[in-house]
Design a protein around this motif. Structure first.
Motif, PDB file in Angstrom:
ATOM      1  N   GLN A 296       0.814  -1.210   0.000  1.00  0.00           N
ATOM      2  CA  GLN A 296       0.000   0.000   0.000  1.00  0.00           C
ATOM      3  C   GLN A 296       0.852   1.265   0.000  1.00  0.00           C
ATOM      4  N   THR A 297       0.345   2.296  -0.697  1.00  0.00           N
ATOM      5  CA  THR A 297       0.914   3.642  -0.638  1.00  0.00           C
ATOM      6  C   THR A 297      -0.136   4.553   0.003  1.00  0.00           C
ATOM      7  N   PHE A 298       0.265   5.354   0.992  1.00  0.00           N
ATOM      8  CA  PHE A 298      -0.674   6.146   1.767  1.00  0.00           C
ATOM      9  C   PHE A 298      -0.557   7.626   1.433  1.00  0.00           C
ATOM     10  N   GLU A 299      -1.684   8.323   1.612  1.00  0.00           N
ATOM     11  CA  GLU A 299      -1.712   9.758   1.355  1.00  0.00           C
ATOM     12  C   GLU A 299      -2.781  10.398   2.224  1.00  0.00           C
ATOM     13  N   ALA A 300      -2.580  11.672   2.544  1.00  0.00           N
ATOM     14  CA  ALA A 300      -3.614  12.433   3.239  1.00  0.00           C
ATOM     15  C   ALA A 300      -4.609  12.944   2.200  1.00  0.00           C
ATOM     16  N   VAL A 301      -5.890  12.869   2.520  1.00  0.00           N
ATOM     17  CA  VAL A 301      -6.936  13.418   1.665  1.00  0.00           C
ATOM     18  C   VAL A 301      -7.359  14.740   2.274  1.00  0.00           C
ATOM     19  N   THR A 302      -7.171  15.839   1.557  1.00  0.00           N
ATOM     20  CA  THR A 302      -7.520  17.141   2.110  1.00  0.00           C
ATOM     21  C   THR A 302      -9.031  17.285   2.206  1.00  0.00           C
ATOM     22  N   ALA A 303      -9.443  18.237   3.028  1.00  0.00           N
ATOM     23  CA  ALA A 303     -10.873  18.504   3.168  1.00  0.00           C
ATOM     24  C   ALA A 303     -11.480  18.921   1.826  1.00  0.00           C
ATOM     25  N   LEU A 304     -10.727  19.674   1.024  1.00  0.00           N
ATOM     26  CA  LEU A 304     -11.212  20.086  -0.285  1.00  0.00           C
ATOM     27  C   LEU A 304     -11.392  18.876  -1.208  1.00  0.00           C
ATOM     28  N   GLU A 305     -10.407  18.002  -1.241  1.00  0.00           N
ATOM     29  CA  GLU A 305     -10.510  16.803  -2.071  1.00  0.00           C
ATOM     30  C   GLU A 305     -11.684  15.933  -1.639  1.00  0.00           C
ATOM     31  N   ASP A 306     -11.866  15.824  -0.334  1.00  0.00           N
ATOM     32  CA  ASP A 306     -12.970  15.024   0.182  1.00  0.00           C
ATOM     33  C   ASP A 306     -14.310  15.634  -0.224  1.00  0.00           C
ATOM     34  N   ALA A 307     -14.420  16.956  -0.153  1.00  0.00           N
ATOM     35  CA  ALA A 307     -15.657  17.622  -0.552  1.00  0.00           C
ATOM     36  C   ALA A 307     -15.939  17.385  -2.036  1.00  0.00           C
ATOM     37  N   GLN A 308     -14.914  17.486  -2.857  1.00  0.00           N
ATOM     38  CA  GLN A 308     -15.089  17.266  -4.289  1.00  0.00           C
ATOM     39  C   GLN A 308     -15.565  15.841  -4.571  1.00  0.00           C
ATOM     40  N   GLU A 309     -14.996  14.859  -3.868  1.00  0.00           N
ATOM     41  CA  GLU A 309     -15.411  13.468  -4.045  1.00  0.00           C
ATOM     42  C   GLU A 309     -16.846  13.260  -3.582  1.00  0.00           C
ATOM     43  N   ARG A 310     -17.199  13.855  -2.444  1.00  0.00           N
ATOM     44  CA  ARG A 310     -18.542  13.682  -1.903  1.00  0.00           C
ATOM     45  C   ARG A 310     -19.597  14.277  -2.829  1.00  0.00           C
ATOM     46  N   ILE A 311     -19.288  15.403  -3.434  1.00  0.00           N
ATOM     47  CA  ILE A 311     -20.235  16.029  -4.363  1.00  0.00           C
ATOM     48  C   ILE A 311     -20.383  15.172  -5.616  1.00  0.00           C
ATOM     49  N   LEU A 312     -19.274  14.703  -6.167  1.00  0.00           N
ATOM     50  CA  LEU A 312     -19.309  13.881  -7.372  1.00  0.00           C
ATOM     51  C   LEU A 312     -20.115  12.609  -7.149  1.00  0.00           C
ATOM     52  N   MET A 313     -19.933  11.966  -6.004  1.00  0.00           N
ATOM     53  CA  MET A 313     -20.594  10.695  -5.731  1.00  0.00           C
ATOM     54  C   MET A 313     -22.011  10.887  -5.182  1.00  0.00           C
ATOM     55  N   GLY A 314     -22.164  11.803  -4.232  1.00  0.00           N
ATOM     56  CA  GLY A 314     -23.442  11.972  -3.566  1.00  0.00           C
ATOM     57  C   GLY A 314     -24.539  12.508  -4.453  1.00  0.00           C
TER      58      GLY A 314
END
Length: 377
Positions: A296-314
């Motif tokens: 596995q390779t790990f990364e931090a997901v920023t709040a902005l990135e998370d918001a963008q993903e949530r909007i795209l999926m939700g």
């Protein structure tokens, strides 16, 4: 409150590679499965050590073609997940199957799988051949009948807007599929992804993609006919006969919950940006690299990135995107100018701070989500 947690298991092998597929898949050439299963089990143990005590609400075997797995290996992974994490009562355990593995269905059921998703894709031999499938119409129907006799929950996947397919063709095919009385169907528009064999054929004129108007008509037909048969779309491409038939695992993705992935190329998301930090992980792509480790390779997901993903999926869900929940989780909201513009165009409605697509808006879901997403600095 701790988010629900799901487990995704990626089996990367296929008997043949479909010409439209851009997933992380590899041709099965008699490769020994034991080292890959062992690597998955080790990865699962590492996830338990990383996350601590969490119970699983779902397990999903995807791919690739996980119905190529030996039932004993499926059972081992389910047992390990239960031993390491524990499964909630009634946890969804699903697997994606190729109709050609119908002889394995009973073993897959005995291994602990309770929901089978069958990749039918088409119901005529010509189009199945064009799509590069290794099954025909008769095998597809036999697979559905066998699955119905064994599994509590069965889903069938279809692809429409295929080269040369007419609206009448798809209507007849969709009506026949609906007559089976399954609890769940997934219907996807054929897309031409970069680097795939289909895209290369289209670029040289060997196949002609369906035009936008025909594709829109097929989408509308899919939505309307599904709803008329008691299978309204609860997500853009997914139709369920009641809430209990929904894919509980996929809803983790669509609602921004937590999931971990094992197997080559699997992805993971967990945690909250405003409460300890949301994290992401990507597994090594190739089976050989995954087996060799580290996986596995790990990364931090920023709040902005998370918001963008949530909007795209939700936004794809029937219930829509709750803006108060989005702000609570990420500190971000949808773009107000884009929201006002799309409401005026009757593509969106915003009621009680929940943004939903209108029937017309569903035709442009991805574009609307991209424009609604907050921009970076």
């Amino acid at each position: 409150m701790t988010s629900p947690l799901g487990l995704y298991i990626h089996w990367p092998y296929c008997a043949r590679i479909c010409p439209y597929c851009d997933f992380n898949v590899y041709r099965a050439r008699g490769a020994e499965s034991a080292p890959l299963v062992a690597a998955m089990l080790a990865d699962l143990k590492a996830w338990r050590e990383r996350l601590g005590p969490r119970r699983l609400v779902s397990l999903h075997f995807g791919g690739g073609t996980p119905s190529l797995m030996e039932p004993e290996d499926i059972a081992r992974i389910i047992a390990a997940a239960d031993d390491l994490f524990g499964l909630v009562a009634g946890a969804e355990i699903g697997l994606e199957a190729n109709p050609m593995e119908v002889a394995r269905f009973a073993g897959i059921k005995a291994a602990g799988v309770e929901r089978l998703s069958i990749g039918i894709q088409a119901l005529n031999d010509h189009d199945l051949n064009v799509l590069g499938r290794d099954h025909g119409r008769a095998a597809a129907i036999k697979a559905v009948e066998t699955a119905q006799s064994l599994f509590e929950r069965v889903s069938a996947d279809f692809i429409y807007a295929r080269p040369g397919q007419s609206l009448r063709d798809w209507q007849g095919e969709w009506q026949e599929a609906l007559s089976w009385g399954l609890g769940h169907y997934s219907c996807y528009q054929l897309t031409y992804e970069p680097g795939t064999a289909f895209t290369k054929k289209a670029e040289r004129g060997a196949i002609v993609p369906a035009d936008d108007d025909l594709t829109a008509d097929m989408f509308t037909l899919t939505q309307d006919l599904g709803a008329a048969h008691g299978l309204a779309a609860y997500e853009i491409s997914n139709h369920a006969r009641g809430d209990d038939q929904r894919s509980r695992h996929n809803q983790l993705y669509w609602t921004g919950a937590d999931w971990i992935g094992i197997g080559p190329g699997a992805h993971s998301r967990w945690g909250r940006p405003l409460y300890g930090g949301r994290q992401g992980a990507s597994a090594v792509l190739t089976p050989g690299g995954y087996i060799k480790g580290p996986s596995q390779t790990f990364e931090a997901v920023t709040a902005l990135e998370d918001a963008q993903e949530r909007i795209l999926m939700g936004l794809r869900l029937k219930e829509g995107l709750n803006r108060a929940s989005l702000r609570a989780a990420t500190g971000h909201d949808v773009d107000p100018e884009a929201l006002a513009r799309f409401i005026a165009q009757k593509l969106l409605i915003d009621q009680d701070e929940t943004v939903r697509l209108t029937p017309q808006g569903r035709l442009y879901a991805d574009r609307l989500a991209m424009e609604l997403a907050p921009a970076g600095d």
